[in-house]
Design a protein around this motif. Structure first.
Motif, PDB file in Angstrom:
ATOM      1  N   ARG A 219       0.867  -1.191   0.000  1.00  0.00           N
ATOM      2  CA  ARG A 219       0.000   0.000   0.000  1.00  0.00           C
ATOM      3  C   ARG A 219       0.899   1.236   0.000  1.00  0.00           C
ATOM      4  NH1 ARG A 219      -4.755   0.713  -0.127  1.00  0.00           N
ATOM      5  NH2 ARG A 219      -5.288   1.579   1.912  1.00  0.00           N
ATOM      6  N   VAL A 220       2.088   1.060   0.590  1.00  0.00           N
ATOM      7  CA  VAL A 220       3.025   2.170   0.724  1.00  0.00           C
ATOM      8  C   VAL A 220       4.408   1.681   0.309  1.00  0.00           C
ATOM      9  CG1 VAL A 220       3.831   3.966   2.288  1.00  0.00           C
ATOM     10  CG2 VAL A 220       1.789   2.675   2.867  1.00  0.00           C
ATOM     11  N   ILE A 221       5.205   2.557  -0.309  1.00  0.00           N
ATOM     12  CA  ILE A 221       6.614   2.227  -0.518  1.00  0.00           C
ATOM     13  C   ILE A 221       7.454   3.328   0.108  1.00  0.00           C
ATOM     14  CG2 ILE A 221       8.458   2.093  -2.245  1.00  0.00           C
ATOM     15  CD1 ILE A 221       6.659   0.520  -4.028  1.00  0.00           C
ATOM     16  N   PHE A 222       8.415   2.912   0.944  1.00  0.00           N
ATOM     17  CA  PHE A 222       9.400   3.843   1.472  1.00  0.00           C
ATOM     18  C   PHE A 222      10.670   3.685   0.649  1.00  0.00           C
ATOM     19  CE2 PHE A 222       7.508   3.046   5.952  1.00  0.00           C
ATOM     20  CZ  PHE A 222       6.442   3.890   5.652  1.00  0.00           C
ATOM     21  N   ALA A 223      11.156   4.777   0.115  1.00  0.00           N
ATOM     22  CA  ALA A 223      12.395   4.696  -0.659  1.00  0.00           C
ATOM     23  C   ALA A 223      13.422   5.601   0.006  1.00  0.00           C
ATOM     24  CB  ALA A 223      12.138   5.123  -2.095  1.00  0.00           C
ATOM     25  N   ASP A 224      14.491   4.985   0.512  1.00  0.00           N
ATOM     26  CA  ASP A 224      15.509   5.739   1.249  1.00  0.00           C
ATOM     27  C   ASP A 224      16.661   6.071   0.310  1.00  0.00           C
ATOM     28  OD1 ASP A 224      16.994   6.888   3.207  1.00  0.00           O
ATOM     29  OD2 ASP A 224      17.669   5.006   4.094  1.00  0.00           O
ATOM     30  N   GLU A 225      16.642   7.270  -0.215  1.00  0.00           N
ATOM     31  CA  GLU A 225      17.641   7.723  -1.192  1.00  0.00           C
ATOM     32  C   GLU A 225      17.862   6.682  -2.282  1.00  0.00           C
ATOM     33  OE1 GLU A 225      21.082   9.590   0.303  1.00  0.00           O
ATOM     34  OE2 GLU A 225      20.038  10.470   2.019  1.00  0.00           O
ATOM     35  N   PRO A 226      16.825   6.342  -3.020  1.00  0.00           N
ATOM     36  CA  PRO A 226      16.927   5.222  -3.967  1.00  0.00           C
ATOM     37  C   PRO A 226      17.868   5.498  -5.125  1.00  0.00           C
ATOM     38  CG  PRO A 226      14.875   6.399  -4.281  1.00  0.00           C
ATOM     39  CD  PRO A 226      15.495   6.965  -3.052  1.00  0.00           C
ATOM     40  N   VAL A 227      18.171   6.760  -5.393  1.00  0.00           N
ATOM     41  CA  VAL A 227      18.985   7.049  -6.583  1.00  0.00           C
ATOM     42  C   VAL A 227      20.324   7.668  -6.219  1.00  0.00           C
ATOM     43  CG1 VAL A 227      16.973   7.292  -8.054  1.00  0.00           C
ATOM     44  CG2 VAL A 227      17.897   9.310  -6.924  1.00  0.00           C
ATOM     45  N   ALA A 228      20.667   7.687  -4.933  1.00  0.00           N
ATOM     46  CA  ALA A 228      21.876   8.404  -4.512  1.00  0.00           C
ATOM     47  C   ALA A 228      23.147   7.739  -5.020  1.00  0.00           C
ATOM     48  CB  ALA A 228      21.920   8.512  -2.993  1.00  0.00           C
ATOM     49  N   SER A 229      23.093   6.401  -5.304  1.00  0.00           N
ATOM     50  CA  SER A 229      24.330   5.814  -5.826  1.00  0.00           C
ATOM     51  C   SER A 229      24.202   5.469  -7.312  1.00  0.00           C
ATOM     52  CB  SER A 229      24.741   4.595  -5.001  1.00  0.00           C
ATOM     53  OG  SER A 229      23.642   3.940  -4.464  1.00  0.00           O
ATOM     54  N   LEU A 230      23.336   6.189  -8.008  1.00  0.00           N
ATOM     55  CA  LEU A 230      23.173   5.941  -9.449  1.00  0.00           C
ATOM     56  C   LEU A 230      23.548   7.189 -10.240  1.00  0.00           C
ATOM     57  CD1 LEU A 230      19.693   4.178  -9.344  1.00  0.00           C
ATOM     58  CD2 LEU A 230      21.943   3.096  -9.474  1.00  0.00           C
ATOM     59  N   ASP A 231      23.906   6.984 -11.516  1.00  0.00           N
ATOM     60  CA  ASP A 231      24.206   8.161 -12.342  1.00  0.00           C
ATOM     61  C   ASP A 231      22.897   8.855 -12.709  1.00  0.00           C
ATOM     62  OD1 ASP A 231      23.272   7.340 -15.178  1.00  0.00           O
ATOM     63  OD2 ASP A 231      24.419   5.608 -14.448  1.00  0.00           O
ATOM     64  N   PRO A 232      22.952  10.125 -13.116  1.00  0.00           N
ATOM     65  CA  PRO A 232      21.730  10.912 -13.298  1.00  0.00           C
ATOM     66  C   PRO A 232      20.714  10.282 -14.242  1.00  0.00           C
ATOM     67  CG  PRO A 232      23.645  12.325 -13.378  1.00  0.00           C
ATOM     68  CD  PRO A 232      24.164  10.931 -13.292  1.00  0.00           C
ATOM     69  N   ALA A 233      21.175   9.721 -15.365  1.00  0.00           N
ATOM     70  CA  ALA A 233      20.227   9.153 -16.328  1.00  0.00           C
ATOM     71  C   ALA A 233      19.517   7.949 -15.725  1.00  0.00           C
ATOM     72  CB  ALA A 233      20.970   8.752 -17.601  1.00  0.00           C
ATOM     73  N   THR A 234      20.283   7.052 -15.086  1.00  0.00           N
ATOM     74  CA  THR A 234      19.692   5.877 -14.449  1.00  0.00           C
ATOM     75  C   THR A 234      18.761   6.304 -13.318  1.00  0.00           C
ATOM     76  OG1 THR A 234      21.884   4.961 -14.781  1.00  0.00           O
ATOM     77  CG2 THR A 234      20.288   3.558 -13.699  1.00  0.00           C
ATOM     78  N   ALA A 235      19.185   7.327 -12.575  1.00  0.00           N
ATOM     79  CA  ALA A 235      18.384   7.830 -11.466  1.00  0.00           C
ATOM     80  C   ALA A 235      16.999   8.210 -11.968  1.00  0.00           C
ATOM     81  CB  ALA A 235      19.066   9.031 -10.823  1.00  0.00           C
ATOM     82  N   ASP A 236      16.958   8.923 -13.089  1.00  0.00           N
ATOM     83  CA  ASP A 236      15.670   9.361 -13.623  1.00  0.00           C
ATOM     84  C   ASP A 236      14.802   8.173 -14.008  1.00  0.00           C
ATOM     85  OD1 ASP A 236      14.133  11.795 -14.463  1.00  0.00           O
ATOM     86  OD2 ASP A 236      14.056  10.573 -16.297  1.00  0.00           O
ATOM     87  N   SER A 237      15.424   7.131 -14.602  1.00  0.00           N
ATOM     88  CA  SER A 237      14.609   5.987 -15.039  1.00  0.00           C
ATOM     89  C   SER A 237      14.054   5.245 -13.826  1.00  0.00           C
ATOM     90  CB  SER A 237      15.428   5.071 -15.947  1.00  0.00           C
ATOM     91  OG  SER A 237      16.053   4.069 -15.207  1.00  0.00           O
ATOM     92  N   VAL A 238      14.851   5.137 -12.753  1.00  0.00           N
ATOM     93  CA  VAL A 238      14.348   4.479 -11.540  1.00  0.00           C
ATOM     94  C   VAL A 238      13.192   5.280 -10.954  1.00  0.00           C
ATOM     95  CG1 VAL A 238      14.928   3.976  -9.138  1.00  0.00           C
ATOM     96  CG2 VAL A 238      16.425   3.193 -10.958  1.00  0.00           C
ATOM     97  N   MET A 239      13.352   6.614 -10.933  1.00  0.00           N
ATOM     98  CA  MET A 239      12.277   7.452 -10.405  1.00  0.00           C
ATOM     99  C   MET A 239      11.019   7.323 -11.250  1.00  0.00           C
ATOM    100  SD  MET A 239      13.226   8.816  -7.631  1.00  0.00           S
ATOM    101  CE  MET A 239      11.995  10.057  -7.321  1.00  0.00           C
ATOM    102  N   LYS A 240      11.237   7.137 -12.568  1.00  0.00           N
ATOM    103  CA  LYS A 240      10.090   7.001 -13.467  1.00  0.00           C
ATOM    104  C   LYS A 240       9.248   5.766 -13.085  1.00  0.00           C
ATOM    105  CE  LYS A 240      11.309   7.449 -17.762  1.00  0.00           C
ATOM    106  NZ  LYS A 240      11.705   7.667 -19.070  1.00  0.00           N
ATOM    107  N   TYR A 241       9.955   4.649 -12.762  1.00  0.00           N
ATOM    108  CA  TYR A 241       9.223   3.446 -12.349  1.00  0.00           C
ATOM    109  C   TYR A 241       8.432   3.703 -11.077  1.00  0.00           C
ATOM    110  CZ  TYR A 241      11.418   0.528 -15.871  1.00  0.00           C
ATOM    111  OH  TYR A 241      11.801  -0.018 -17.055  1.00  0.00           O
ATOM    112  N   LEU A 242       9.063   4.414 -10.133  1.00  0.00           N
ATOM    113  CA  LEU A 242       8.346   4.722  -8.886  1.00  0.00           C
ATOM    114  C   LEU A 242       7.122   5.586  -9.180  1.00  0.00           C
ATOM    115  CD1 LEU A 242      11.225   5.385  -6.304  1.00  0.00           C
ATOM    116  CD2 LEU A 242       9.688   3.431  -6.419  1.00  0.00           C
TER     117      LEU A 242
END
Lengths: 405, 255
Positions: free
Chosen positions: B168-191
């Motif tokens: 029902r809820v997802i907690f994401a603790d800095e999910p993209v902090a160890s990813l490069d900017p392009a990958t970070a955006d794609s991960v955020m897109k899934y969220l």
């Protein structure tokens, strides 16, 4: 303020106690040396009095080791006697060394001049008994058909069925009995009818197998115990409740105690318990392996990445599920590496354990050594060296593949 | 819209004496994509972990989906946790297991201990895990060991694992902090997709304001264990930003 005073009192007491122990040790050592060299004797409480006096003097001038360690903040003007602790340390080290050399009875003269005493075992190693020689009844019959002088024949009949470790030993004995020229004359005739046997080699190989298998079983039986115990001996898995702390401390302490008792001591206990033989040796190595593996395993658990543990816990998994899915996958290959390493160690220890009734090749060495059959001992030493070398190499290879250690 | 998360006066004092949360009050509505901002050490991770009791809060009330989290123990706590997906900065996958097994481990809160011990997994669970892997575009990597996947791929496997919980809820603790900017955006897109299509409420801590503006529907900022900002992403201007991150901070744009 009050706290500070208390601390200072404690430091003064610690400092005085340190000094007292130091001086008792120094005077004790000096007394030992004087007694040994000159036969000088004195009442032992004099050492205590002398130590007390020395402590007092050096405490008063604030130059002792205790003052240096516990009261170092009490820095006054630097005088030569205030750094006496430095000289005292050097003197103590020198005295310790001299006493040590005396107690250990270090004697380099013996070391360099008495090598021939070990000649038997040295020749045994360079000429191990792979095939034994003997004259059986059939050999004697054959020899009777040859044209041997009657005295030679009777000598040979006298040693019928006696076993000699090697050809060299056999010939040396004959030379002693028959004289060199007689032996040279009939050497080939005697050797032709003498019987060779690999009796010892057969016994040695089966004892070797016994050793390897007892080490293997000791390791295998130790795995399940150590595996379960290691979870309870891992700080990061045990909850910090009073029960968790007690279990952790208990398992750790027992493992440490069992590990500090050498396998050889366990072997003595078990050889009385279940009788001399490989089973006693196996039990001894098993107990020691459980303790050692519990420590190694639990350290491995303490080194795991806590991230997956947290993640699995967050999915709503129970504690046991978390262990199965997040802990075990991380430890399985280092565990295997440690276990193989332990087997390797156990094969080596099994030899020693055999000496005190643990069966296997160690027991055989002990027997042959007591019979002074150095050539047989030589063979056994070579066999052990070979097995240990092979085990060492393979275990190193496998461990490298597993990526542990 | 109903409140799905309600925090009242939550405090956390660590054994070392650090006062990480100083009375946090927060209400989150169903379907929100809430971004947590704040410096490292401001209490974001502590807050997220207190909400599913990976860290025990010192005092306060926490309610998630009408369940009292604080008083829950044993089975009830596990039941609460299994509806909360969690995503971590370091992905926290089991590295020497396949992507599929990692996704399946998201189902552990539902299965009995016996099933977990014998590794007996229901066929429908495998099908579900495969379809979740497909959602994050990794179905062809199902059999690959997690350690052989790239950072972005690993984080997507972690998202699939969270999905497996039917959260029902997802907690994401800095999910993209160890990813490069392009990958970070794609991960955020899934969220973001999960938030829109599955109506999963997401609480996500971040450092990039650009990503916060792009995906967040609400921003909450923490400073020294207190909430110092609560509003929409567009309300954060230069001054607010400096309030949150300190006087020397400059906004870094990452696209």
């Amino acid at each position: 303020m009050k706290m500070k005073k208390k601390n200072k009192a404690k430091a003064v007491i610690q400092s005085i106690a340190t000094d007292l122990l130091f001086w008792i040790y120094i005077f004790g050592c000096l007394y030992y040396l004087m007694h040994k060299w000159t036969g000088f004797t004195a009442k032992l409480h004099l050492i205590g009095i002398a130590a007390l006096l020395a402590t007092l003097i050096f405490q008063l001038v604030r130059g002792s080791i205790g003052v240096k360690i516990f009261l170092s903040y009490a820095k006054v003007k630097r005088s030569f006697y205030k750094s006496a602790w430095g000289y005292l340390t050097i003197i103590a080290l020198l005295i310790t060394f001299v006493v040590g050399v005396n107690i250990v009875e270090v004697d380099f003269y013996k070391f360099f001049t008495k090598f021939q005493n070990a000649g038997g075992i040295a020749s045994g190693i360079f000429n191990p008994s792979i095939t034994g020689y003997s004259l059986s009844a059939t050999s004697i019959n054959e020899l009777e058909k040859e044209n041997l002088p009657p005295d030679v024949l009777s000598t040979l009949e006298g040693i019928q069925n006696r076993k000699y470790s090697t050809k060299k030993v056999f010939l040396e004995y004959l030379q002693k009995r028959l004289g060199e020229s007689t032996l040279q004359k009939y050497r080939s005739t005697i050797l032709k009818s003498a019987e060779k046997n690999t009796e010892l080699l057969n016994i040695a190989l089966s004892a070797l197998a016994e050793t390897i298998f007892l080490a293997l079983l000791a390791t295998v039986f130790a795995i399940p115990f150590a595996f379960v115990l290691s979870f309870f001996a891992a700080r990061n898995l045990m909850p910090r409740t009073w029960l968790g702390n007690i279990v952790y401390l208990l398992v750790r302490t027992v493992a440490t105690i069992f590990r500090s008792i050498e396998a050889i001591v366990w072997a003595i206990i078990f050889s009385v318990w279940v009788g001399i033989g490989p089973f006693a040796g196996m039990l001894a190595l098993m107990i020691h392996s459980i303790a050692a593996l519990t420590k190694l395993y639990s350290e491995q658990i303490e080194n795991i990445d806590s991230g997956p543990v947290e993640a699995i816990k967050a999915t709503g998994a129970s504690t046991l599920q978390t262990w199965i899915y997040a802990v075990i996958p991380q430890i399985i290959s280092p565990y295997l590496a440690f276990t193989i390493y332990r087997w390797d160690i156990n094969v080596r220890m099994a030899t020693i354990v055999g000496f005190v009734g643990g069966g296997g090749i160690g027991l055989l060495i002990l027997q042959q050594q007591q019979l002074l059959r150095w050539h047989n001992v030589g063979l056994l030493i070579w066999l052990i060296a070979f097995v240990v070398w092979v085990m060492d190499m393979t275990s190193a290879r496998v461990r490298e593949k597993l990526g542990g250690m | 819209m109903k409140n799905i998360i309600k925090l009242t006066e939550v405090h956390k004092i660590y054994e070392s004496g650090t006062h990480a949360l100083k009375g946090v009050n927060l209400e989150v509505q169903e379907g929100e994509f809430l971004i947590l901002l704040g410096l490292s050490g401001s209490g974001k991770s502590t807050l997220l972990r207190c909400m599913n009791r990976l860290i025990e809060p010192t005092s306060g009330e926490i309610e998630i989906d009408d369940e009292n989290v604080i008083t829950a123990k044993g089975k009830r706590l596990r039941k609460i946790r299994r509806h909360i997906g969690m995503i971590f900065q370091q992905f926290n996958l089991i590295k020497n297991m396949s992507a599929l097994t990692n996704v399946l481990s998201g189902k552990l809160g539902y299965v009995s201990l016996w099933h977990a011990i014998t590794f007996s997994i229901h066929k429908t669970d495998i099908a579900l895990a495969m379809s979740n892997l497909q959602r994050v575009g990794l179905e062809q990597f199902a059999k690959n060991k997690a350690r052989n996947l790239s950072g972005g791929q690993q984080q997507r496997v972690a998202i699939a694992r969270a999905l497996m919980q039917n959260p029902r809820v997802i907690f994401a603790d800095e999910p993209v902090a160890s990813l490069d900017p392009a990958t970070a955006d794609s991960v955020m897109k899934y969220l973001g997709e999960l938030n829109k299509n599955d109506n999963i409420t997401i609480l996500c801590s971040l450092h990039f304001l650009s990503l916060a503006r792009k995906y967040g529907t609400r921003v909450v900022a923490l400073k020294d264990g207190n909430i110092v900002f609560d509003g929409t992403p567009n309300e954060i201007d230069e001054k607010k930003f400096k309030d949150i991150y300190g006087e020397d901070a400059e906004e870094v744009e990452i696209r």
